[in-house]
Design an enzyme around this catalytic site. Structure first.
Site, PDB file in Angstrom:
ATOM      1  N   HIS A 241     -25.487   0.230  -0.938  1.00  0.00           N
ATOM      2  CA  HIS A 241     -24.584  -0.172   0.284  1.00  0.00           C
ATOM      3  C   HIS A 241     -24.405   1.356   1.169  1.00  0.00           C
ATOM      4  O   HIS A 241     -24.482   1.388   2.206  1.00  0.00           O
ATOM      5  CB  HIS A 241     -23.161  -0.852   0.055  1.00  0.00           C
ATOM      6  CG  HIS A 241     -23.270  -1.853  -0.573  1.00  0.00           C
ATOM      7  ND1 HIS A 241     -23.559  -3.372  -0.434  1.00  0.00           N
ATOM      8  CD2 HIS A 241     -23.079  -2.066  -2.127  1.00  0.00           C
ATOM      9  CE1 HIS A 241     -23.551  -3.987  -1.535  1.00  0.00           C
ATOM     10  NE2 HIS A 241     -23.254  -3.211  -2.578  1.00  0.00           N
TER      11      HIS A 241
HETATM   12  C1  BDR Z   1     -18.781  -1.211  -1.609  1.00  0.00           C
HETATM   13  O1  BDR Z   1     -17.921  -1.445  -2.428  1.00  0.00           O
HETATM   14  C2  BDR Z   1     -18.050  -0.416  -3.461  1.00  0.00           C
HETATM   15  O2  BDR Z   1     -18.075  -0.877  -4.846  1.00  0.00           O
HETATM   16  C3  BDR Z   1     -19.350   0.364  -3.081  1.00  0.00           C
HETATM   17  O3  BDR Z   1     -19.349   1.982  -3.418  1.00  0.00           O
HETATM   18  C4  BDR Z   1     -19.532   0.091  -1.680  1.00  0.00           C
HETATM   19  O4  BDR Z   1     -18.841   1.092  -1.029  1.00  0.00           O
HETATM   20  C5  BDR Z   1     -19.501  -2.538  -1.316  1.00  0.00           C
HETATM   21  O5  BDR Z   1     -18.975  -3.657  -1.341  1.00  0.00           O
END
Ligand code: BDR
Ligand code: CA
Length: 319
Positions: A241
């Site tokens: 992400h």
């Molecule tokens: C987001 O949540 C975290 O676990 C990841 O690093 C990312 O920023 C995705 O939902």
């Protein structure tokens, strides 16, 4: 050069994102600030320092940020998705850690903004506690922020940490509301709707690992994260992400956006942390005081993956 601050909670995908930022020749990485999230802030700060060491960036100041959300105190983290240390159990393989700045996160962000002659992009890829605090503490600096690129939220995908909420927004919904709905800074939100479609397979990671030490170090963090995507979402591949958000911060236009007002559910019920995009039709106007933001709903996944491979295999630049 794009002046950039990254606010982060490393985090496996944060590690990929930080590598993109630290290695990018077109970026002037002025600070990295840390926040609670995937693991506690003590660990996210240590991870950020080690990651920058691996990426050859001792020149980048690291400012420790908030350890808890603005209002409701959290016990729950990312439940081991990123491993107990946030980097798939491999955190001690990274480093040597760069120094921690004597300035805490909000003071460091403020000092970068005060000193900058041009607007600074802030890419926030963890819960938005530090950014909301900056906006509240230093409203005079808001106009010096050129752009927010925020990894967080979900429009139609649903949640990842609860049925309705994405992790970064759920991690501090009041802060997310302040930043998303209540600021004036031009903002691109990169939600799960897009990031869950840009996934990396074990084969892709093996190929990255063969490109050099940075690729190998990043690929080594995969174990718990890849396994979680398989058991929780049925994907034989993992989403990075935060790296998608960083690419957009560095190469604006990487993602295609739709303007819409986005509000955040700060109730204590099952909708807590949900982001509610107003889809009633090209709403580029504020609705009930909630301003529109650019929501990234489309990108060419193949090109994004190719760009990630190109940047992450380029090696540590001489500076
Ligand atoms: C987001 O949540 C975290 O676990 C990841 O690093 C990312 O920023 C995705 O939902
Ligand atoms: Ca993150």
């Amino acid at each position: 050069m794009i002046p950039l601050i990254v606010d982060t909670d490393p985090g496996v995908d944060d590690a990929f994102a930080l590598a993109v930022a630290a290695l990018a020749p077109e970026v002037d990485l002025r600070a990295v600030t840390t926040v609670h999230g995937n693991v506690g802030v003590e660990q996210t700060t240590d991870n950020a320092r080690r990651l920058l060491g691996t990426f050859g960036r001792p020149d980048v100041p690291v400012g420790r940020g908030a350890g808890v959300p603005l209002v409701h105190l959290l016990e729950r983290r990312s439940d081991g998705v990123h491993g107990d240390d946030g980097l798939g159990g491999r955190s001690l393989d990274f480093g040597p850690p760069v120094d921690e700045s004597p300035l805490r996160a909000v003071a460091l962000m403020a000092s970068v903004l005060e000193a900058s002659e041009e607007p600074v992009t802030i890419a926030a890829i963890g819960p938005f506690t530090n950014v909301a605090t900056l906006l509240s503490a230093r409203p005079d600096l808001e106009e010096r922020i050129g752009r927010f690129v925020l990894m967080g939220g979900s429009i139609a995908f649903g949640g990842n940490v609860s049925a309705s909420a994405e992790f970064n927004v759920w991690g501090d919904p009041e802060a997310a509301r302040r930043v998303l709905a209540g600021s004036r800074v031009p903002t691109t939100m990169v939600p799960l709707d897009l990031t869950m479609r840009i996934t990396l397979t074990a084969d892709w990671l093996d190929d990255l690992a063969a490109t050099g030490p940075v690729g190998a170090a990043l690929a080594s963090t995969r174990e718990t994260y890849l396994a979680a995507y398989s058991t929780r979402f049925g994907h034989a591949a993992m989403a990075v992400h935060d790296a998608v958000a960083l690419l957009e911060a560095i190469v604006p236009g990487t993602v295609a956006t739709t303007p819409m007002p986005v509000d955040v559910d700060t109730s204590s019920g099952p909708g807590r942390g949900a982001t509610i995009g107003d889809l009633r039709g090209a709403e580029a106007q504020a609705v009930d005081g909630v301003r529109p933001v650019e929501v990234a709903l489309e990108a060419d996944a193949t090109s994004v993956r190719a760009e990630l491979r190109r940047r992450l295999s380029a090696g540590v630049p001489r500076r």
